[in-house]
Design a protein around this motif. Structure first.
Motif, PDB file in Angstrom:
ATOM      1  N   GLU A 190     -47.035 -21.360  47.602  1.00 21.68           N
ATOM      2  CA  GLU A 190     -46.032 -21.509  46.550  1.00 21.68           C
ATOM      3  C   GLU A 190     -46.656 -22.047  45.269  1.00 21.68           C
ATOM      4  OE1 GLU A 190     -41.479 -23.122  46.581  1.00 21.68           O
ATOM      5  OE2 GLU A 190     -43.029 -24.571  47.143  1.00 21.68           O
ATOM      6  N   THR A 191     -47.613 -22.961  45.417  1.00 23.98           N
ATOM      7  CA  THR A 191     -48.302 -23.521  44.251  1.00 23.98           C
ATOM      8  C   THR A 191     -49.133 -22.464  43.530  1.00 23.98           C
ATOM      9  OG1 THR A 191     -48.441 -25.703  45.323  1.00 23.98           O
ATOM     10  CG2 THR A 191     -49.939 -25.288  43.489  1.00 23.98           C
ATOM     11  N   VAL A 192     -49.796 -21.594  44.304  1.00 28.28           N
ATOM     12  CA  VAL A 192     -50.690 -20.593  43.725  1.00 28.28           C
ATOM     13  C   VAL A 192     -49.928 -19.433  43.100  1.00 28.28           C
ATOM     14  CG1 VAL A 192     -52.514 -18.904  44.238  1.00 28.28           C
ATOM     15  CG2 VAL A 192     -52.562 -21.168  45.308  1.00 28.28           C
ATOM     16  N   TYR A 193     -48.949 -18.889  43.822  1.00 32.29           N
ATOM     17  CA  TYR A 193     -48.311 -17.636  43.394  1.00 32.29           C
ATOM     18  C   TYR A 193     -46.886 -17.803  42.871  1.00 32.29           C
ATOM     19  CZ  TYR A 193     -52.290 -15.479  45.710  1.00 32.29           C
ATOM     20  OH  TYR A 193     -53.560 -15.114  46.074  1.00 32.29           O
ATOM     21  N   GLY A 194     -46.336 -19.010  42.963  1.00 35.42           N
ATOM     22  CA  GLY A 194     -44.973 -19.227  42.477  1.00 35.42           C
ATOM     23  C   GLY A 194     -43.944 -19.061  43.583  1.00 35.42           C
ATOM     24  N   LYS A 195     -42.847 -19.774  43.460  1.00 42.64           N
ATOM     25  CA  LYS A 195     -41.862 -19.804  44.533  1.00 42.64           C
ATOM     26  C   LYS A 195     -41.179 -18.458  44.766  1.00 42.64           C
ATOM     27  CE  LYS A 195     -37.977 -21.464  41.705  1.00 42.64           C
ATOM     28  NZ  LYS A 195     -36.971 -22.543  41.550  1.00 42.64           N
ATOM     29  N   CYS A 196     -41.139 -17.609  43.736  1.00 43.37           N
ATOM     30  CA  CYS A 196     -40.446 -16.332  43.896  1.00 43.37           C
ATOM     31  C   CYS A 196     -41.248 -15.329  44.724  1.00 43.37           C
ATOM     32  CB  CYS A 196     -40.115 -15.734  42.530  1.00 43.37           C
ATOM     33  SG  CYS A 196     -38.837 -16.648  41.639  1.00 43.37           S
ATOM     34  N   GLN A 197     -42.499 -15.643  45.044  1.00 41.93           N
ATOM     35  CA  GLN A 197     -43.292 -14.784  45.925  1.00 41.93           C
ATOM     36  C   GLN A 197     -43.105 -15.172  47.397  1.00 41.93           C
ATOM     37  OE1 GLN A 197     -44.917 -12.099  45.445  1.00 41.93           O
ATOM     38  NE2 GLN A 197     -45.043 -11.994  43.227  1.00 41.93           N
ATOM     39  N   VAL A 198     -42.391 -16.261  47.654  1.00 43.52           N
ATOM     40  CA  VAL A 198     -42.173 -16.711  49.031  1.00 43.52           C
ATOM     41  C   VAL A 198     -40.992 -15.932  49.595  1.00 43.52           C
ATOM     42  CG1 VAL A 198     -41.755 -18.687  50.532  1.00 43.52           C
ATOM     43  CG2 VAL A 198     -43.036 -18.995  48.416  1.00 43.52           C
ATOM     44  N   SER A 199     -41.280 -14.857  50.324  1.00 45.11           N
ATOM     45  CA  SER A 199     -40.236 -13.970  50.843  1.00 45.11           C
ATOM     46  C   SER A 199     -39.624 -14.551  52.109  1.00 45.11           C
ATOM     47  CB  SER A 199     -40.826 -12.592  51.136  1.00 45.11           C
ATOM     48  OG  SER A 199     -41.683 -12.661  52.259  1.00 45.11           O
ATOM     49  N   VAL A 200     -38.636 -13.844  52.645  1.00 41.88           N
ATOM     50  CA  VAL A 200     -37.935 -14.309  53.844  1.00 41.88           C
ATOM     51  C   VAL A 200     -38.877 -14.372  55.051  1.00 41.88           C
ATOM     52  CG1 VAL A 200     -37.175 -11.993  54.552  1.00 41.88           C
ATOM     53  CG2 VAL A 200     -35.817 -14.012  55.204  1.00 41.88           C
ATOM     54  N   ASN A 201     -39.957 -13.564  55.046  1.00 39.60           N
ATOM     55  CA  ASN A 201     -40.917 -13.618  56.157  1.00 39.60           C
ATOM     56  C   ASN A 201     -41.552 -15.005  56.280  1.00 39.60           C
ATOM     57  OD1 ASN A 201     -40.884 -10.984  57.316  1.00 39.60           O
ATOM     58  ND2 ASN A 201     -41.944 -10.204  55.521  1.00 39.60           N
ATOM     59  N   TYR A 202     -41.764 -15.660  55.150  1.00 40.27           N
ATOM     60  CA  TYR A 202     -42.374 -16.987  55.174  1.00 40.27           C
ATOM     61  C   TYR A 202     -41.421 -18.006  55.806  1.00 40.27           C
ATOM     62  CZ  TYR A 202     -46.000 -15.076  52.167  1.00 40.27           C
ATOM     63  OH  TYR A 202     -47.047 -14.320  51.678  1.00 40.27           O
ATOM     64  N   HIS A 203     -40.141 -17.834  55.545  1.00 37.63           N
ATOM     65  CA  HIS A 203     -39.167 -18.717  56.194  1.00 37.63           C
ATOM     66  C   HIS A 203     -39.071 -18.426  57.688  1.00 37.63           C
ATOM     67  CE1 HIS A 203     -35.514 -20.989  56.981  1.00 37.63           C
ATOM     68  NE2 HIS A 203     -35.060 -19.916  57.604  1.00 37.63           N
ATOM     69  N   MET A 204     -39.008 -17.148  58.044  1.00 32.97           N
ATOM     70  CA  MET A 204     -38.877 -16.783  59.463  1.00 32.97           C
ATOM     71  C   MET A 204     -40.077 -17.274  60.266  1.00 32.97           C
ATOM     72  SD  MET A 204     -35.965 -15.385  59.729  1.00 32.97           S
ATOM     73  CE  MET A 204     -36.092 -14.769  61.399  1.00 32.97           C
ATOM     74  N   ALA A 205     -41.242 -17.287  59.646  1.00 31.29           N
ATOM     75  CA  ALA A 205     -42.446 -17.744  60.357  1.00 31.29           C
ATOM     76  C   ALA A 205     -42.327 -19.202  60.778  1.00 31.29           C
ATOM     77  CB  ALA A 205     -43.673 -17.551  59.478  1.00 31.29           C
ATOM     78  N   LEU A 206     -41.551 -19.995  60.037  1.00 24.00           N
ATOM     79  CA  LEU A 206     -41.388 -21.403  60.381  1.00 24.00           C
ATOM     80  C   LEU A 206     -40.644 -21.592  61.702  1.00 24.00           C
ATOM     81  CD1 LEU A 206     -40.465 -22.861  56.861  1.00 24.00           C
ATOM     82  CD2 LEU A 206     -42.674 -22.932  58.009  1.00 24.00           C
TER      83      LEU A 206
END
Length: 244
Positions: A190-206
């Motif tokens: 999120e720090t490198v690419y910005g929060k808008c690049q954090v797709s739903v896959n990143y949440h599902m991985a948690l």
């Protein structure tokens, strides 16, 4: 607004999961709606439809819905982050990147990767197995020295995550390490690419550490087996009809 939309799906604190009884109540509410418009409004509010499976006393829709690591991580996170990393390379860096890939010799049964990474259309059709091999074998040596420090750190964390989910045996320490790596990776990404690049896959991985705690190593239930069977079925002669 980023390529994934205008919101971030990464959360540092996971919301408490709904209980079996809550889902049953919300599903029943959907089923008892008097009109289609009312049912759609209930679905939009609760995110739940009715299923006859909810009548089974032992069925828990929340705990028995498995997040597939193959689609979520390999075809989701790995594919997305590698493409982002390559898109930020200069022409000379991309030439060095291609050269490094070609100079890595792997056993014949590992499989091949695209020979030219200059055009992203060449690797848009890469399989989950190819993305897994790239993360495990190629990513760290090929990106070394070509990306900014935090961007390369994100790649290394992602590769560690892939190493973990491909293990045939898991213990509690492995699962805690996976949980820690996922949060560390997402925060750095999120720090490198910005929060808008954090797709739903990143949440599902948690959610994957929870799934592993319930069902064991991802190799037991990930979708590689089903995708291979789909490939075999698609090769069957069907008189030019769509077998799906």
């Amino acid at each position: 607004k980023g390529s994934m939309g205008n919101m971030s799906y990464y959360t540092k604190i996971m919301a408490p999961s709904r209980t079996k009884d809550q889902v049953l109540q919300q599903g029943t509410e959907f089923c008892q709606a008097k009109t289609k418009a009312e049912s759609l409004e209930i679905q939009k509010r609760n995110g739940v439809r009715y299923s006859e499976l909810l009548r089974l006393p032992y069925y828990d829709l929340v705990r028995m819905s498995i997040t597939d690591p193959m689609h979520t991580m390999l075809l989701g996170m790995v594919c997305n982050e590698i493409k982002l990393s390559i898109s930020n390379l200069t022409k000379s860096q991309l030439t060095r990147f291609n050269s490094r890939i070609k100079n890595i010799t792997v056993p014949y049964d590992v499989g091949r990767l695209p020979s030219d990474w200059n055009d992203q259309s060449d690797f848009n059709g890469m399989t989950a197995q190819q993305w897994k091999n790239f993360a495990l074998i190629y990513a760290r040596p090929c990106f070394s020295g070509l990306l900014p420090q935090n961007a390369y750190k994100s790649i290394c964390l992602l590769c560690e995550i892939v190493e973990l989910i491909t293990k045939p045996v898991f213990n509690d320490d492995d699962n805690f390490k996976l949980y820690r790596l996922l949060h560390e990776h997402h925060k750095n990404f999120e720090t490198v690419y910005g929060k808008c690049q954090v797709s739903v896959n990143y949440h599902m991985a948690l959610h994957i550490p929870e799934v592993i705690a319930d069902y064991g190593p991802p190799q037991v239930y990930w979708c590689f087996f089903y995708e291979r069977m789909n490939g075999k079925l698609s090769d069957i002669s069907c008189n030019n009809r769509n077998i799906e």
